[in-house]
Each structure stands twice: as structure tokens, then as C-alpha cells.
Design an enzyme around this catalytic site. Structure first.
Site, PDB file in Angstrom:
ATOM      1  N   ASP A 139       0.841  -1.208   0.000  1.00 32.22           N
ATOM      2  CA  ASP A 139       0.000   0.000   0.000  1.00 32.22           C
ATOM      3  C   ASP A 139       0.871   1.250   0.000  1.00 32.22           C
ATOM      4  OD1 ASP A 139       0.919  -0.105   2.598  1.00 32.22           O
ATOM      5  OD2 ASP A 139      -1.040   0.247   3.525  1.00 32.22           O
ATOM      6  N   SER A 140       2.199   1.069   0.047  1.00 38.68           N
ATOM      7  CA  SER A 140       3.131   2.179  -0.205  1.00 38.68           C
ATOM      8  C   SER A 140       2.897   2.744  -1.598  1.00 38.68           C
ATOM      9  CB  SER A 140       4.580   1.706  -0.059  1.00 38.68           C
ATOM     10  OG  SER A 140       4.788   0.502  -0.771  1.00 38.68           O
ATOM     11  N   ASP A 200      -1.184  -6.319  -0.734  1.00 39.75           N
ATOM     12  CA  ASP A 200      -1.328  -5.637   0.559  1.00 39.75           C
ATOM     13  C   ASP A 200      -2.773  -5.173   0.730  1.00 39.75           C
ATOM     14  OD1 ASP A 200      -0.206  -4.821   2.909  1.00 39.75           O
ATOM     15  OD2 ASP A 200       0.918  -3.139   2.054  1.00 39.75           O
ATOM     16  N   LYS A 220      -1.384  -9.477   2.634  1.00 36.58           N
ATOM     17  CA  LYS A 220      -0.714  -9.022   3.862  1.00 36.58           C
ATOM     18  C   LYS A 220      -1.636  -8.043   4.565  1.00 36.58           C
ATOM     19  CE  LYS A 220       2.777  -5.857   3.876  1.00 36.58           C
ATOM     20  NZ  LYS A 220       2.190  -4.811   4.743  1.00 36.58           N
ATOM     21  N   GLU A 250      -1.991  -5.566   8.410  1.00 39.87           N
ATOM     22  CA  GLU A 250      -1.274  -5.018   9.563  1.00 39.87           C
ATOM     23  C   GLU A 250      -2.050  -5.262  10.856  1.00 39.87           C
ATOM     24  OE1 GLU A 250      -0.480  -0.850   8.914  1.00 39.87           O
ATOM     25  OE2 GLU A 250       0.585  -1.227   7.028  1.00 39.87           O
ATOM     26  N   GLU A 308       8.335  -4.403  11.100  1.00 46.85           N
ATOM     27  CA  GLU A 308       8.798  -3.085  10.639  1.00 46.85           C
ATOM     28  C   GLU A 308       9.109  -2.169  11.824  1.00 46.85           C
ATOM     29  OE1 GLU A 308       6.315  -1.209   7.684  1.00 46.85           O
ATOM     30  OE2 GLU A 308       7.451   0.669   7.781  1.00 46.85           O
TER      31      GLU A 308
HETATM   32  O1  KIV Z   1       3.440  -1.157   1.650  1.00 43.49           O
HETATM   33  C1  KIV Z   1       4.622  -1.505   1.804  1.00 43.49           C
HETATM   34  O2  KIV Z   1       5.499  -1.194   0.988  1.00 43.49           O
HETATM   35  C2  KIV Z   1       4.948  -2.307   2.971  1.00 43.49           C
HETATM   36  C3  KIV Z   1       6.382  -2.634   3.214  1.00 43.49           C
HETATM   37  C4  KIV Z   1       7.092  -1.433   3.694  1.00 43.49           C
HETATM   38  C5  KIV Z   1       6.547  -3.780   4.121  1.00 43.49           C
HETATM   39  O3  KIV Z   1       4.083  -2.661   3.706  1.00 43.49           O
END
Ligand code: KIV
Length: 290
Positions: A50-51, A89, A118, A120, A187
Site C-alpha cells: 500500500d506504499s 497488501d 498481507k 497489519e 517493521e
Molecule cells: O506497503 C509496503 O510497501 C509495505 C512494506 C514497507 C513492508 O508494507
């Protein structure tokens, strides 16, 4: 069709360094060319993180990105047909409301091409993780500095710096493993804490800003390649400076256009001599006849 040497969830789940495995390598990617480059470099996992919100879509944090946007970019990565495992994500609010919503949203990412998702958070996510695993969707956890909790955490801060918080992190990690996670991102935690969590688990940990004691490492594509220079977190190592090189290359193109040097004869399509002459005759006869 998936490549025959495709990295799978079970093969990742078995990668504990303490059992002699090679550390896992994960990098983010958000489109087909990025996925092809990461795959050609031989990474184990590609995270459509989600970055995306910050490094591609121009937002200041990760909270604005939607399931539809994540699915759009996951599909682009999957079309790169990587042998690496594609991790989708789950964006903020896609797994916070109900288990039904969580499974439906994860399914969007899987249908787009993710092989797992993934999310959180710690023990409070257990019902969501169990529902996903029940729906045959493998889950990677993410603990420590969880960017989607930036407001609750008071910013992007290193987590678990006190012993009580470190022990709570270990308990969360065990809860996620028990719920069925096949791996865990750690992280922004001190290296000693990451080592404790890694030693406490049978599933691998993948660190970012968590020191060398994890079972693998992940970095963001734009950080590795030096495209992202607005922030320089301590844990990032830049392996190239493609941001500056891109500006130089585009400036050179602009200068060539403005000076008339581009396109040159070698970048131009030419008519054969006969056709050129025929056109010239046609042009001159029309010209003379009028
Ligand atoms: O969204 C992302 O890039 C991440 C990584 C930093 C682990 O969650």
C-alpha cells in the site's frame, strides 16, 4: 500460466534461517515492468504494497489507497508473470469492519493475481486472519511500525522500545502464527526485539528497519533504486540513483528536441527513392497544372 519454478506460500513458510535456509528477499513493485525487473533480479516475493499510495499515487500517507487501486496494480504486477510470490497488501479499512468484508476484499486482490495477502496488526486481527485462511487465502502478518496506524501511533515511530511493549509484540506474533499466518513482516523495531520475535516463531519474519536478525528483508522498489528522495529513513540502502539519472535523461531529450537534433535520420522512417521521386513528380505536376 505460472512459471514451473514458481515460489509458493509453503516454500516461503519453510524458510527459517535458524533451520539453515537462505534469507528471504522481498521487494515492492506496482506494475508489470517493475515486477519483471524484480523477478529478473531473483527476488523471492513481490509485495504490491500500500506504499503504492505514497511512492506512485502521490499521497502523503498510505491511508488513501483503495481496494480497487490495489487490485488494479496487483493485476499489472501479475501480468509481468513473475516466478516470485505475489503478495497483495490489504489497504486500510479493507479488513477492519467485518470478516465478510475482509474475505471479499482479499478475494479482489487474489482475483487480480495475488497469491496471498498481507495485513497489519496484532491479536485483534485474529478473527480476520482465521476467516481468510478458512477461505484458502494465505496471510502474511505485519507488526511493529504499522503505517496504517500512523494516527494512533502519533506518527512513524520505532515501536517496542520498552520491555513491556517488546513482550506484547512477541505475544502478538505468536497469536498471528497460531491464527495461520505463513510469514510476518516486522517493521521499525529494535534489532534485539526482532531477534526475539524471530526466535519465538516457526514461520519466517521479513524485516524492514528491524535489523539483520530476521529471516529475510524487504525494501520499497523506489527506495532501492533511488527514485524516492523526499524521505531518507535510516533503514533504507539505495542501490542506484535512478531518480537523478531519469532527470538527466529527460533533460537531454528536451535539449535535443529544442535544438533540432532529435529525431535524427536514424530515428526517422524514410520513403524509398522511387516513391519519393514519384511523390515529388506528382507534387510538381499538380503545382504546374494549376
Ligand atoms: O506497503 C509496503 O510497501 C509495505 C512494506 C514497507 C513492508 O508494507
Amino acid at each position: 500460466m505460472a512459471p514451473s519454478d514458481q515460489i509458493t506460500v509453503p516454500s516461503v513458510a519453510a524458510r527459517k534461517v535458524s533451520a539453515g535456509a537462505e534469507p528471504l528477499v522481498m521487494v515492492t513493485a506496482y506494475d508489470a515492468p517493475g515486477a519483471r525487473q524484480a523477478d529478473a533480479a531473483g527476488v523471492d516475493m513481490i509485495l504490491v504494497g500500500d506504499s503504492l499510495a505514497m511512492v506512485v499515487l502521490g499521497y502523503d500517507d498510505t491511508l488513501s489507497v483503495t481496494v480497487a487501486e490495489m487490485a488494479h496494480h496487483t493485476a499489472a504486477v501479475a501480468r509481468g508473470n513473475p516466478r516470485a510470490l505475489v503478495v497483495g497488501d490489504m489497504p486500510w479499512m479493507s479488513y477492519h469492519v467485518s470478516t465478510e468484508d475482509t474475505v471479499r476484499n482479499a478475494a479482489e486482490l487474489v482475483r487480480a493475481g495475488a497469491q496471498c495477502v498481507k495485513l497489519e496488526g496484532g491479536a485483534k486481527r485474529v478473527p480476520m486472519i482465521e476467516a481468510l485462511v478458512d477461505a484458502e487465502i494465505p496471510v502474511m502478518g505485519h507488526l511493529g511500525l504499522t503505517p496504517q496506524s500512523m494516527h494512533a501511533m502519533g506518527g512513524f515511530r520505532v515501536q517496542a522500545k520498552e520491555s513491556e511493549a517488546a513482550l506484547a509484540l512477541v505475544a502478538d506474533a505468536k497469536a498471528l502464527q497460531h491464527a495461520g499466518c505463513f510469514a510476518l513482516v516486522l517493521e521499525g523495531v529494535p534489532d534485539a526485539v526482532a531477534r526475539m520475535v524471530t526466535a519465538a516463531l516457526d514461520i519466517p519474519t521479513v524485516g524492514i528497519g528491524a535489523g539483520p536478525g530476521c529471516d529475510g528483508q524487504v525494501l520499497v522498489y523506489h527506495d532501492v533504486l533511488g527514485f524516492e528522495d523526499r524521505m531518507a529513513p535510516k533503514f533504507v540502502r539505495r542501490y542506484a540513483d535512478l531518480g537523478s539519472q531519469s532527470v538527466e535523461a529527460i533533460s537531454a531529450f528536451a535539449a535535443d528536441v529544442r535544438s533540432g537534433v532529435f529525431p535524427g535520420p536514424e530515428e526517422t522512417y524514410h520513403l524509398s527513392r522511387d516513391e519519393a521521386e514519384a511523390l515529388a513528380l506528382y507534387g510538381s505536376s499538380r503545382g504546374s497544372g494549376s
